[in-house]
Motif scaffolding. Structure first.
Motif, PDB file in Angstrom:
ATOM      1  N   TYR A 152       0.820  -1.212   0.000  1.00 15.32           N
ATOM      2  CA  TYR A 152       0.000   0.000   0.000  1.00 15.32           C
ATOM      3  C   TYR A 152       0.860   1.271   0.000  1.00 15.32           C
ATOM      4  N   PRO A 153       1.765   1.448   0.957  1.00 14.89           N
ATOM      5  CA  PRO A 153       2.570   2.677   0.943  1.00 14.89           C
ATOM      6  C   PRO A 153       3.747   2.648  -0.030  1.00 14.89           C
ATOM      7  N   THR A 154       3.979   1.530  -0.707  1.00 19.22           N
ATOM      8  CA  THR A 154       5.055   1.480  -1.696  1.00 19.22           C
ATOM      9  C   THR A 154       4.475   1.404  -3.106  1.00 19.22           C
ATOM     10  N   GLY A 155       3.804   0.284  -3.426  1.00 16.89           N
ATOM     11  CA  GLY A 155       3.266   0.100  -4.772  1.00 16.89           C
ATOM     12  C   GLY A 155       2.153   1.066  -5.122  1.00 16.89           C
ATOM     13  N   SER A 156       1.184   1.231  -4.229  1.00 15.54           N
ATOM     14  CA  SER A 156       0.064   2.138  -4.513  1.00 15.54           C
ATOM     15  C   SER A 156       0.537   3.572  -4.626  1.00 15.54           C
ATOM     16  N   VAL A 157       1.419   3.970  -3.730  1.00 17.75           N
ATOM     17  CA  VAL A 157       1.946   5.334  -3.762  1.00 17.75           C
ATOM     18  C   VAL A 157       2.752   5.566  -5.033  1.00 17.75           C
ATOM     19  N   ALA A 158       3.590   4.610  -5.412  1.00 22.74           N
ATOM     20  CA  ALA A 158       4.357   4.738  -6.652  1.00 22.74           C
ATOM     21  C   ALA A 158       3.435   4.809  -7.864  1.00 22.74           C
ATOM     22  N   ALA A 159       2.355   4.023  -7.842  1.00 24.31           N
ATOM     23  CA  ALA A 159       1.389   4.062  -8.941  1.00 24.31           C
ATOM     24  C   ALA A 159       0.736   5.437  -9.034  1.00 24.31           C
ATOM     25  N   ALA A 160       0.351   5.993  -7.890  1.00 26.28           N
ATOM     26  CA  ALA A 160      -0.278   7.319  -7.875  1.00 26.28           C
ATOM     27  C   ALA A 160       0.676   8.376  -8.410  1.00 26.28           C
ATOM     28  N   GLU A 161       1.921   8.326  -7.970  1.00 23.91           N
ATOM     29  CA  GLU A 161       2.897   9.320  -8.425  1.00 23.91           C
ATOM     30  C   GLU A 161       3.211   9.155  -9.906  1.00 23.91           C
ATOM     31  N   SER A 162       3.202   7.922 -10.382  1.00 19.30           N
ATOM     32  CA  SER A 162       3.486   7.684 -11.795  1.00 19.30           C
ATOM     33  C   SER A 162       2.366   8.183 -12.698  1.00 19.30           C
ATOM     34  N   THR A 163       1.145   8.330 -12.165  1.00 19.71           N
ATOM     35  CA  THR A 163       0.050   8.847 -12.994  1.00 19.71           C
ATOM     36  C   THR A 163       0.263  10.301 -13.382  1.00 19.71           C
ATOM     37  N   GLU A 164       1.150  10.992 -12.678  1.00 19.98           N
ATOM     38  CA  GLU A 164       1.418  12.387 -13.003  1.00 19.98           C
ATOM     39  C   GLU A 164       2.771  12.572 -13.678  1.00 19.98           C
ATOM     40  N   ASN A 165       3.378  11.472 -14.124  1.00 16.15           N
ATOM     41  CA  ASN A 165       4.600  11.575 -14.915  1.00 16.15           C
ATOM     42  C   ASN A 165       4.286  12.187 -16.279  1.00 16.15           C
TER      43      ASN A 165
END
Length: 510
Positions: A152-165
């Motif tokens: 949750y705090p690694t994969g989900s957070v990375a996914a969320a941040e990658s949506t704004e790449n």
């Protein structure tokens, strides 16, 4: 990142506007852009599978394999259903810090390894005697939960941040996150029951040990599949630019600015998981009431069908959330869930036992609207609305952990809650949880409306900029923020010492 045997092959694709993939498979899934989002978040499939698979597998263990160990008064049943949630809470809290201070990628790889190892060990659970085997399975589920919780705090957070790449369309940012995270969980709910049903078809009622062991053991497949893609990933751009990996995190300032949002999302997540996980995990128990004399095949088959109703809710919600925003999408789903929950309770006597299909549809819609709303949107809000990149892993981990406390309490107390509404088989016993769940859905909608802000595309970029201004206004040295590029630092030093003087002179003459 390179391994000795990789030669000149660059394992990590570049990111940004000129992102490149190194082979045809990566080009097909777009690993350097959209595919990175799914490689980050899709391991939550393991979360959904591990949590749901214990439903049919647990029914086999309790009813057919070790019935004497799950008699009334025994704690084995509650521990078996809920112990993974305890591990998930530990993983969410501990990996939140790892995600922020060590890195998203390191945390994801470590979680992948933990989930793989302990999912396999669940299938091989063995101890001294029947109780020893049950204790081993409970222990392995706890440790597997740690890896799942860390996602949750690694994969989900990375996914969320990658949506704004760069390169991600603004009108699809929220949709991509939902499809990569919550949709994966919901598909796993269905797959877990279907896998158990297929194993039952293959091995039959005389080899149920193989059925439950294989059902749980196959949970090691998804993390193994993702390992290759995660090895090739790089940290999201947002983390590179706004991380406090090498700087102190000002927790007092952080709490002062974000505590209300964090509390609101945490409470609504608690209420949502309190409703959702018990209803999903105990689908077989509920269908036992609907089909009193049903065979094991029928019970698991109905559980598979009911869990399938999660899927349309999350998929439809994924295409709605970008238009009205996560806040209002969540409120809409909660209100519709409450309406169908109350209707299901009121019409229960007319639906059961003469119209079982109608009961399944009503119950499925109750779950489906929960996914359209809070199921899809809580992760979005926890990622993008309650804090900056510098502490996103920890804040997300806290909110998700509070949610899993709700899931833990719900799964542990669900039998007692049902019993408090009346004796087994009575109207109150069968419908009471729906009345309670619908009431909590309305409470969650009110909290969301009052205390949680809506978010727009590139929300994290704006919030990171606002957080920097907030820190600067309170005397924090914002120059410490971000991961410094060592090559860039060397080049700056060289220029300052005159190494780049010739280039500067040429530029001046030009």
């Amino acid at each position: 990142m390179k391994f000795p045997w990789s030669g000149k092959v660059q394992l990590e694709p570049t990111t940004g506007e000129n992102a490149k993939d190194s082979n045809v498979i990566e080009r097909k899934i777009g690993l350097s852009k959209v595919g990175t989002i799914f490689a980050s978040g899709a391991s939550l499939f393991s979360d959904g599978y591990a949590n749901a698979a214990i439903g049919p597998a647990g029914s086999i263990i309790k009813t057919y394999i070790y019935p004497d160990k799950f008699l009334k008064g025994s704690q084995n049943g509650s521990l078996l259903s809920s112990m993974a949630f305890a591990g998930i809470i530990v993983g969410q809290l501990s990996f939140g810090y790892i995600s922020d201070k060590i890195g998203r990628k390191f945390g994801m790889l470590l979680c992948t390894g933990i989930v793989f190892v302990f999912s396999a060990l669940q299938a091989a659970s063995k101890g001294p005697g029947e109780q020893g085997t049950i204790n081993a399975l409970i222990a392995y589920r706890f440790f597997c939960g740690i890896g799942i919780g860390g996602e949750y705090p690694t994969g989900s957070v990375a996914a969320a941040e990658s949506t704004e790449n760069p390169g991600i369309k603004k009108n699809s940012q929220q949709r991509l996150f939902v499809l990569a995270t919550n949709t994966m969980i919901d598909f796993a709910f269905v797959i877990s029951y279907f896998v158990c049903l297929v194993c039952l078809w293959i091995f039959g009622l005389h080899h149920l040990n193989a059925v439950w062991r294989i059902t749980l053991g196959l949970g090691c497949v998804p993390p193994l599949f993702l390992l290759y893609f995660r090895l090739k990933m790089v940290e999201p751009d947002a983390y590179k630019h706004n991380s406090m990996k090498n700087a102190p995190i000002p927790y007092l300032l952080l709490i002062k600015r974000y505590w209300l949002r964090l509390a609101a999302v945490s409470i609504t997540w608690f209420l949502y998981d309190w409703i959702t996980y018990p209803f999903g995990i105990y689908a077989t128990s509920i269908t036992d009431v609907v089909i009193p004399n049903g065979t094991l095949y029928e019970t698991i088959g109905w559980g598979c069908l009911i869990n399938f109703f999660y899927v349309p809710g999350t998929v439809v919600g994924a295409f709605v959330v970008d238009f009205i925003g996560p806040k209002y999408c969540m409120i809409t789903g909660l209100c519709l869930q409450a309406i169908f929950g109350f209707a299901l309770s009121g019409a229960y006597d007319k639906l059961v036992p003469n119209h079982i299909a109608g009961f399944a549809i009503m119950y499925g819609l109750f779950l489906s609207f929960g996914e359209l709303g809070p199921g899809n949107c809580l992760g979005l809000l926890a990622s993008k609305a309650i804090g900056p990149t510098a502490a996103r892993g920890q804040l997300y981990g806290i909110a998700a952990a509070v949610g899993k406390v709700g899931a833990f309490i719900g799964t542990y107390t669900f039998p007692q809650i049902q019993a408090s509404f009346g004796d087994v088989g009575t109207y109150g016993y069968n419908t009471g949880p729906f009345w309670l769940g619908s009431g909590l859905a309305i409470a969650s909608a009110v909290i969301t409306l009052i205390f949680i802000p809506n978010i727009k595309p590139d929300e994290m970029i704006r919030e990171d900029a606002a957080f920097r201004e907030y820190l600067a206004a309170n005397g924090y040295d914002v120059s410490q923020i971000g991961i410094k590029d060592e090559l860039f630092q060397v080049s700056v030093q060289d220029v300052s010492e005159g190494v780049g003087a010739d280039a500067d002179d040429k530029a001046i003459k030009a």
